[in-house]
Design an enzyme around this catalytic site. Sequence first.
Site, PDB file in Angstrom:
ATOM      1  CG  HIS A 458      -2.103  -0.960   1.000  1.00 38.59           C
ATOM      2  ND1 HIS A 458      -2.857  -1.450   2.024  1.00 38.59           N
ATOM      3  CD2 HIS A 458      -2.627  -1.495  -0.123  1.00 38.59           C
ATOM      4  CE1 HIS A 458      -3.804  -2.241   1.543  1.00 38.59           C
ATOM      5  NE2 HIS A 458      -3.668  -2.285   0.247  1.00 38.59           N
ATOM      6  CD  GLU A 695     -24.433  13.606 -10.263  1.00 38.11           C
ATOM      7  OE1 GLU A 695     -23.458  13.165  -9.625  1.00 38.11           O
ATOM      8  OE2 GLU A 695     -25.341  14.292  -9.752  1.00 38.11           O
ATOM      9  CG  ASP A 719     -22.777   9.225  -9.093  1.00 41.05           C
ATOM     10  OD1 ASP A 719     -22.673   8.082  -8.624  1.00 41.05           O
ATOM     11  OD2 ASP A 719     -22.701  10.248  -8.400  1.00 41.05           O
ATOM     12  CB  CYS A 766     -17.598  18.261 -13.414  1.00 40.26           C
ATOM     13  SG  CYS A 766     -19.174  17.558 -12.892  1.00 40.26           S
TER      14      CYS A 766
END
Length: 838
Positions: A458, A695, A719, A766
């Site tokens: 990680h 979205e 989304d 966006c």
Amino acid sequence: MTATITLRAPLSGVVLPLSQVPDPVFAGGMMGQGLAIEPLSSTLLAPCDGEISQVSSTGHAVALRAANGAELLLHIGIDTVKLGGQGFAPRVAVGDRVACGQLLVDIDIDSVAQRAPSLITVLVVTNSDDMQLGTPAHGVVQAGSSVLLDIRALGVAAEATTASGNSHHAQAVVAHEGGLHARPAALLQHTARRFAAQIEIGFGGKHASARSVVGIMGLGVGEGDSVTVHASGADAETALAAMLAALQTRSEAGHAVATVPETTIATRNDGKLGGICAAPGLAVGQLVLLAEQDRAVPERGAGVEAELTALHGALAQVRGDIEADIALAGQRGARAESEIFGAHLALLDDPELNLAAERFIVDGRSAAHAYRSAIRTQSEVLLGLGNALLAERVADLKDLERRVLDVLLGSDPASEGAPQLPAQAIVVADDLTPSQLTRLPRAQVAGVVLARGGASNHVAILARALGIPALVACGPAALQLPAGAEAVLDAGEGWLEAQPDADAVALARQQIAAHAARRLALREQSAGRALTRDGVHIEVAANVVNAAETRDAVLHGADGVGLLRTEFLFTERTDAPGSEEQRAACQAVLDALEDRPAIIRTLDAGGDKDVPYLPLPAEENPALGLRGIRTSLAMPEVLDAQLTALLQLKPLSRLRILLPMVTDVADLLRVRERIEALASQLGLSERPQLGVMIEVPSAALLAAQLAEHADFLSIGTNDLTQYTLAMDRCHPALAARQDALHPAVLRLIALTVHGARQHGRWVGVCGAVASDPQATAALVGLGVTELSVSPALVPEIKHRVRQLDAAACQELALTLQQQRSATEVRALLAAAANVVAQ
């Protein structure tokens, strides 16, 4: 199932053993057994019949599952992922059935040869532990005809069987890349928690509860291994089906790279310290050694009840701290950091780990000593499995140990705050935990060198995400480096030179300066307008969360703020911010923009964006529940407070209000009515522009109706992709397939632009795809006229726009919408790069 298959040459060329591949990961057999070919042809063919299981987004690698279960990886060239898809045109998609000799990838040999270290193409059997490989061919082979080698399956996975009554069991072949390490184990834990049934996973004679991340990791299950799942209880059959699906659903290991164990690193004879590249890059800096010492921990406790209370309180506090880290990472768009801390949260809640600590307390130990003992016992198990990937997870356990001990004993004075570093520091340590790396002052860290660790742990993932050159697995010699000395680090080439001569330093600085000069040149050009070659203006704005990021965006040439996420004002607190606090924060953003506009989105709470003090109901499927504008409309006092704050910004002519998760015109009209009422109460004669986010598919399909009442439309592709493809964007197993360049998503973007143009409205994007340079041509071609990107990427995207011919992009966009998958779209974009750009 066929036990033995014969592979035929996927390319014409000269066969080489893997040991001669100029890459330690392949040469060391870390990816599996196989062979390599020095290619003399430009088309990659299927070596056998099978199903395509993976196509890399950059087109340089294809995985194929053969009839006998052999998992074949064909990797074209060395380090070709860095080419970003240039030179590769995949002709297949995941799930396609292919025949031996069928075309997989078209290769621009000349282009790749000029920019890649090597054209050597590798064919490896990634589950070779389950296969027996015959003697490979040698010498020159012909694509599609020459026999390479035979592969025989050592065993065939049994079909799922169901026991009578409420006890069921079945076998599954693990499909997660790298096996059951931290993130796949967390996914399994999440799945198991949905059911009342008792679920166990068996492998190699051992068993673990599916609710235990540590227990699952401790089994040492690798990719392609067959495990047994046992479920008992009222919902056992349903639970079993869900677990089988979770085990057999492939997930990518983020940016993980197979690691070479420390013992396999060849000793260099040039005086340089060798290691494994965890994050590429070149740095010159002063060596700073970070020593680590064990804290003194009292062994005996003050009584079982007192110590159990202390442990549970510490775990609760650390849980809150990690959740805060996840929220902050999400605000910054640091997805890798968020996912890593999410895995830490799953480890913190691990029942077996916590039960072990409680048992030590019952034996009379202090909470701190008990938790350390539990952590280190499990660490020894992972280190003893002989699996490098699982061994790297020990750093995550160490991070939890440090956090919990800091709460129980008070913060360690040696670790409080960020360490003092010189201006350009190359940090050297035995190992680092993720939270230790994030606490380092980023502006002063030129590079990281670790004695231990690996390229897939990680810390390595974080280093890549932060853009910090990092070298790991350097061995004990790293800790003998002269502190304070100047050094040159070339992480990409895998070495560090301590106390280099003046010529070496000068050359490194020259190379660093060349990279910086290109970035600076793009940045200096970024202040101007972004016009395509045929004169189409594309506004390039920035996604920000506060005034500081806004100032950075302006320095990078942003034309404005394309998305201000106001959630940062609502998280990390116990009550909602008042109108004045919201007004001051948003006014600071508007002031930082000077004369540029700002799109400020109303609160987007709900779903995966938790605001603890808002009384949102628990939902089985939050993504389809109260989210975005639905939350605000359900809590009118919260919406009114925010709208009141926004309406008091000056000047209103530069303000654009954006509404998230709008599904139809009714949502928009209700908010517009509130704006009118509040503006009248404030005595305002001017109104800001009001836009809606696209979205969900319904909003895209109703774009014309929305544009009739909205001033602009802004597409949130993250989304929109989630809802179009019916894939939870927070689901780790589906992350690799979440691509906004899927033709279905492109068609919805085209519908949105068409609907907006009927009323003369402009459309922006966006979502994350706006920051993808490969996607710029597609978005321009679809008719998007505003792109909102990460501040640092503004110069790059503006540069990309200026290279494009908008008319050619429009023709290309029509073809892109006819493709069958995102993979085909990206391949076509790569192939057409020279057509739409000069």
